[in-house]
Design an enzyme around this catalytic site. Structure first.
Site, PDB file in Angstrom:
ATOM      1  CG  HIS A 106     -26.482  16.156  12.067  1.00  0.00           C
ATOM      2  ND1 HIS A 106     -25.557  17.178  12.162  1.00  0.00           N
ATOM      3  CD2 HIS A 106     -26.390  15.462  13.230  1.00  0.00           C
ATOM      4  CE1 HIS A 106     -24.933  17.100  13.324  1.00  0.00           C
ATOM      5  NE2 HIS A 106     -25.420  16.070  14.000  1.00  0.00           N
ATOM      6  CD  GLU A 176     -28.479  18.306  15.264  1.00  0.00           C
ATOM      7  OE1 GLU A 176     -27.280  17.995  15.314  1.00  0.00           O
ATOM      8  OE2 GLU A 176     -29.076  18.558  14.204  1.00  0.00           O
TER       9      GLU A 176
END
Length: 262
Positions: A106, A176
């Site tokens: 992430h 992302e």
């Protein structure tokens, strides 16, 4: 047909008591979908709804939603696949009893904890060894975007992260746009689609498969999810803030379910 997935990343939020309360709210809101999963566990055409709580709350969330919704963790260690003298770390083997998925790489971990592609590559392998499906996150920051090197940057992230990975049927990828998250700068749907098409093309070259789902993760809400998935290129979303509000998350699920069901 590629899988459709909607993933709730609760991040470092909610005590055990709060997580249990959220889970019971979801249990009520998703009653029809919970029954659907129990009756059609192997139906890949169903939308997979995955909840990723913090480690401490994982067991309590599993007690309520296990076998109903899917569960995941927000990371695993790159140091060991099972056990060992690694103070403060959590391995895939320690969570696999409760979680079927793991978010890997992430942007917050890459940026705040300086996780490298090499470490992420190790995590992917440990996911495979523990029968956990990895959700590999990729994305570029504002500086990279401004230099117009974002496509190359993200493709290199992908290549380096999956350099030794072989279990392509288990892989999920999430794009992302770090440059647009919490910055007030919007990631337009065409920007997201361009990057996701680029990632998918590279995945096909690397893996030989065009069935690996590629998701979008960046300030997703009920107001923009429909526009994002309308192109047909985006297979779902990795959702942060909006997933922490059960009613908002439920609305996102309903919008996607209706659009994908057409």
């Amino acid at each position: 047909m590629r899988e459709k997935l909607l993933i709730a990343n609760w991040k470092m939020n909610f005590s055990v008591i709060e997580s249990s309360k959220k889970s019971r709210q979801l249990e009520v809101l998703f009653e029809d979908k919970l029954q659907n999963r129990m009756q059609n566990k192997k139906n890949k055409s169903d939308v997979k709804i995955i909840i990723c709580p913090n480690y401490l709350s994982l067991k309590s969330v599993h007690d309520i939603l296990g076998g109903k919704l899917y569960l995941g963790v927000q990371s695993i260690t790159h140091l060991s696949e099972s056990e060992g003298a690694f103070t403060g770390e959590i391995s895939g083997a320690l969570v696999r009893e409760f979680a079927e998925f793991a978010i890997i790489g992430h942007s917050e971990r890459r940026n705040m904890l300086m996780e490298t592609n090499s470490e992420i590559s190790e995590k992917l392998l440990f996911c495979s060894k523990n029968n956990i499906r990895p959700i590999l996150c990729l994305g570029e920051n504002q500086e990279t975007r401004s230099n117009d090197s974002h496509l190359t940057y993200v493709i290199n992230q992908l290549r380096n992260s999956v350099s030794d990975f072989k279990e392509w049927g288990s892989l999920i990828v999430a794009y992302e746009p770090v440059w647009a998250i919490g910055t007030g700068v919007a990631c337009e749907p065409e920007d997201a689609v361009q990057m996701i098409r680029t990632i998918r093309k590279e995945l096909k070259i690397i893996s030989g498969s065009d069935l690996i789902p590629v998701l979008y993760g960046g300030s997703v809400s009920s107001s923009n999810i429909g526009v994002l998935i309308d192109s047909g290129d985006i297979d779902g979303a990795l959702i942060g803030t909006s997933s922490m509000n059960p009613l908002e998350f439920h609305e996102i699920i309903n919008i996607c379910t209706k659009m994908w069901g057409k």
